[in-house]
Structures are given as structure tokens and as C-alpha cells.
Design an enzyme around this catalytic site. Sequence first.
Site, PDB file in Angstrom:
ATOM      1  N   LYS A  17       0.816  -1.224   0.000  1.00 32.34           N
ATOM      2  CA  LYS A  17       0.000   0.000   0.000  1.00 32.34           C
ATOM      3  C   LYS A  17       0.853   1.278   0.000  1.00 32.34           C
ATOM      4  O   LYS A  17       0.428   2.318  -0.489  1.00 32.34           O
ATOM      5  CB  LYS A  17      -0.928   0.015   1.210  1.00 32.34           C
ATOM      6  CG  LYS A  17      -1.983  -1.086   1.225  1.00 32.34           C
ATOM      7  CD  LYS A  17      -3.025  -0.905   0.158  1.00 32.34           C
ATOM      8  CE  LYS A  17      -4.183  -1.895   0.298  1.00 32.34           C
ATOM      9  NZ  LYS A  17      -5.100  -1.835  -0.857  1.00 32.34           N
TER      10      LYS A  17
ATOM     11  N   GLU B  24     -10.063   5.534   3.172  1.00 27.64           N
ATOM     12  CA  GLU B  24     -10.840   4.413   3.711  1.00 27.64           C
ATOM     13  C   GLU B  24      -9.865   3.293   3.994  1.00 27.64           C
ATOM     14  O   GLU B  24      -8.795   3.242   3.399  1.00 27.64           O
ATOM     15  CB  GLU B  24     -11.878   3.954   2.684  1.00 27.64           C
ATOM     16  CG  GLU B  24     -11.349   2.998   1.596  1.00 27.64           C
ATOM     17  CD  GLU B  24     -10.324   3.610   0.653  1.00 27.64           C
ATOM     18  OE1 GLU B  24     -10.288   4.855   0.552  1.00 27.64           O
ATOM     19  OE2 GLU B  24      -9.547   2.865   0.029  1.00 27.64           O
TER      20      GLU B  24
ATOM     21  N   SER C 222       1.669  -9.607  -0.837  1.00 27.72           N
ATOM     22  CA  SER C 222       1.365  -8.185  -0.746  1.00 27.72           C
ATOM     23  C   SER C 222       1.470  -7.603   0.656  1.00 27.72           C
ATOM     24  O   SER C 222       1.536  -6.391   0.813  1.00 27.72           O
ATOM     25  CB  SER C 222      -0.039  -7.938  -1.298  1.00 27.72           C
ATOM     26  OG  SER C 222      -0.971  -8.733  -0.598  1.00 27.72           O
TER      27      SER C 222
END
Lengths: 396, 251
Positions: free
Chosen positions: A89, A111, A368
Site C-alpha cells: 500500500k 478508507e 502483498s
Amino acid sequence: MSMAEPVGGLFGDFGGRFVPEPLVPACEELEAAFRSAWADDGFRGELNQLLADYAGRPSPLTECHRLSEEMGLRLLLKREDLNHTGSHKINNVLGQALLAVRMGKTRLVAETGAGQHGVATATAAALLGLECVVYMGEVDMERQALNVFRMQLLGAEVRSAVSGSRTLKDAINEAMRDWVATVENSHYCLGSVMGPHPYPWMVRELHRVIGDEAREQCNQLLGSDPDVVTACVGGGSNAIGIFSGFVDGDAALVGVEPAGGAAIGRGVPGVVHGSKSFLMQDEHGQVLEAESISAGLDYPGIGPEHSHLAAIGRARYESVTDDEVVAAFELLSRTEGIIPALEPAHALAWVSRARQELAGHSVLLNLSGRGDKDVDQMMARLVAETSNNGDDGRAG
Amino acid sequence: MEAALRARRSQGGKALVPYLTGGLGDWQTALAAAADAGADAIEVGIPFSDPVIDGPVIQEANDRALADGVTPLSVLDALGRLDIGVPLAVMTYYNIAFRFGLERFASVLAERGVAAAILPDLPLEEAGPWAEAADAAGVETVLLAAPTASDERLARICARTRGFVYGVGLLGVTGVRDELASSAVVMAGRLKQMTDVPVLVGVGVGTPEQAEEVCRVADGAVVGSAVVRQMLDGGPAAVSELVGRFRQALD
């Protein structure tokens, strides 16, 4: 094929900009600002510097020797779990935060589902001196209490979304409501390749570093692209990031959705949160609530470019159950000494299930995120299973 | 819709358009009561699972109606059986129409006697396919105009809207505020300079005084959350009472 800029915000029949009128000028401004920044060597240089010195890029490629032998294939992991803040991210967030500063915005709105994107946004806000508000579903705040505290520690305000299913989709609704009211000084730092144009394109561009690095690393190690590239898909940002490095080659691209949130597996085209894409919805057009073990994938939709890749047959999408995910979570921990986040454990669950089909092939899996945030939840689940086994002798 | 609003304006009056959530309690009685209390037209919400432009009051109404099993067709069928003497617009989100099928949705609206549709997450650039289907069926597509738009954009919105142009009074979700935002009057003024289509302002118009204030410039007001709050707390009688007070203020 290669992944170009979507013309008019469309990936084939998918995408677009379905937002309330007050947000249209903001989306246009963002699109222009990103296009200009992305063509600016100064901006790219500043971002690359942060990705290297702050986030720790490039992330390594790890070959899993023991697990490969157990499964009869050659498994490679792209280690996004080793980035600062523990997931992919950060790539997107550093880019958007720099862009927000360039646009003169002073506040980030985001969010979050599992909390990874919220933590990354709070981190970038702290780094660049921006105010930060993160919306998180009430249910997810309970599941991911550690990440809530982490965001607060980083100086962000975490607001709970108490409507609807009280998970990621509702956090997005709340973030959009905030942005409608604060658009003049706030940037909506959306965390996936979804939402209105330019987000699906912009977020993909900010994550394509994953695929570009991985292709070079694979070519050094294997002398070619891998046979299969796989990643988990909720909104689909880590998957698009790694796919974008290989989409113009021959590698099979496989996205893995949770069975309880399979937009492509169980959905039909619809429009929510700004774009047209596959969407889990009822016959009347009401959006269904996704349900899976992983807060980060609890989303009934999917980024529009994934819908396009599925429609043209360039990528395929599989789904796995929570039980398969738990088994994969334990498998990677035990065989390789890597505790994965529950999200990428979905991709591993598919590899494990498909091991016969994949026998002898090289498989690149985008790891990830790391599993620290999920350890509490898994401990509770596994302890409960053990005590059930003790009570009645059956598997939990 | 447009004919009725123009008629009100040419008589020197101001248009009052209350909003009610379809399927919420005794909503059909409330619609009739609002019409009797002086509404010029009524906006009926078709509940959607993810109402991103709506604030807490309309969300609550929406969730209650959905929990009661309301569907788009159940709302539309009920509207088809109503005869309350004022034009009706439906307000819903684009996915409801998209899932229905755009042409089918437009023809069902026309068959049920609905004059206009407001789809707040369908901005001008995306409105083409729906607006064509609606035009063909004789349903008016009301577009929103917001304070963030340039004059050039407002002009394009005014050219494509039908029925009226819905000026968004402030940057924010639907809901009652203590004071009318200064942006509401500015919005009305910018639109009035630009178009002959009736200019109604909604979002943040929550009291009769605020409606009167914005209608010094605008041709009318849309009142949503205040009316829905009355419906949630007091039912059709409370709606009638509030609409009556708005009517008085505007007259």
C-alpha cells in the site's frame, strides 16, 4: 498488449466517472495534476527517492525452496511484505501524498479495510505534515484493533463507519461523503484501483513498480518471465501492480478472490463507488455485503481494469474459501518462515489447490503484506479449533 | 414537471418540492398529505444500499425501507396506483436504473406516471445513455449543478437538464444545517443568470426560513432531510404540518 492510459477513463466497457456532481471538478483537477506530475522527472525522482530511502524498495524476490518441493512447482514470492508499513500500500500512498502537496491540499481522507491502507496513509501524512482522517468499518475496527492504534499513533484520526455492513464498502461511502464536503482542501487518498477516473489508472501507475521490478528479477533468476503470475484481489491494487509488469508477455495472470467476496466469480456488471465493474449485487441492484476472513478483501466490487482483463480473457479469476486460506497461512509460516497477511494467503491457497495443474511450472506470487496484523485473529481461530478438536474429536 | 414549475413561476410563486423515501412506513399517505399541504411536485427516493450523497437522516430512512423489503419495482408500482395531482420525480442511484436496464427503467417510469428522474451519481459526462432512454420514454432527466462547477460547466448542465436544474446548495451530503450556506444563494444566482429552466436549490435547505431565503433568488426549493425526519418521527401528519409551514414561508 500493454497497459496504456484508459481513454476517457474506460477500460473496454468498464470504468468511468460515476460521482456526484460536486466531485466532478475535483476528479478532473486530480487527473490533470497526476498526468502532469507523472510526466515530470522532478516528481518521479522525488517519489523514487522516497520509495528507496523510506519504503525500502526494491523489494526482494524470494524463491521458496522447501514449499516448492512440497508442491512440485517453482514458487517465487515478490516480497511486498517487507516494505515499510508492511504491505504494497505504501507505493500508492507516497505517490498520492506527494501529489496532494503538489496540488496544495492540506488534508488526506482515506478508507481502510484491514487497516493496511489506513496505516500507509497515516504514515505518509505524518511524513509530509498533512492532516489525516481514516474511515474504517466498525466491524473491521474490532478485527484489526492493532492497526487502529497504529494509525492513531501516527497522528491520524480514525472514524468508524457504522452504516450498512460496517466494513470496507461502508468506509468508502463515508470517505466519499467526507470528500464531497471537504473537496476544496482535502485529497481523497483512495487505496485501490477502483473508484472514479483517474483513480484506477493512477493507482495502477503507482503500483506498477511491483511488476516492473519483479519482471527484471524473474528474468535474472529464470532467464524468462514466470509461467504464472498470481495475486489476491479485493479491489485489486496489488494484483494490477504485479500484472502490469507481465501483461504484454505470455505469463498466465491469475487473480484470486475470497469466495465470500468474488466480484467476478459471483457478480454481474454494476456501478458503485464511481465506476462500472463486476459487482456482487441482488436482482434489484442492491449491493451485497462481502464476507471473508480477510478484512482487506471484504469488498463486493473489483477494480474496472480487472473486469476488462477478465472480459478479454487476458487474466482469469479464481476464488478460495476461508478454510483454504487458513491452511495456506499456516503452510507458508511453517515451510518458509514467512507469516503472510491473510490477503496474499488467498493467492497461495489457490496455488496449493491447483498444484497439479501447475506442476513443474514457475509461479510468481505477490506477497502483498505481512501477517503481523492477523496473528491475533488467527490465534483466536486456531485455539478455538484446537479446543473443539479436544471436545469432540472433529476438525474445526 | 417543467410545465408545472414554469406555471408556478409565471404566477409569481415559488416552487416547493419535498422529498420522501419510497417504502418508508405509510409513505403513500404522506405523499398525498404533502401534495394537499402545498407541494408543487414531490421527489420520491428509491432506496439504494450505498447512498453516497445522503446524510444520516436519509440513510436511516433508506435502511429502514430496505429492511422492510422494499424494491424499486414495489415503489414504482405503488406510484402507478397513486393519483395525488402533482408531478412526481424519482431520486435514486444509477445502479438501480442500470440493473433494471436503462430503456426498461425509463419505460416503467413513464408507464407509472413518473415525470422525472434524478440520479445524483450520474454526472453530465456519464448521463448520455440514460438521458437518451429517458428522452425516448418522455421522462425528464434532472441534472445536478454544484458550487464547484465552472460557468462553462454550469452552462452545459443547464443545456442538458430537463424539468428543472437542481442546484446543490452546499458542498456536503444531504441534511439540515443551522443556517443556509452562503453558497446556496450564490448557486441560485449563477444558475438564474444562465438559464430559463426553473432553478431549484436543495441540500442544506432545512427550515421554512432557509427556503424563503434561497427563494429570493431561486425559483424553488427541494426539502429532503427535514421532511424525512418528520416522517421518521411523526408520520404523515407531521409531514403535512411541516410542508404547510414551508408553503406559508414561500407564499
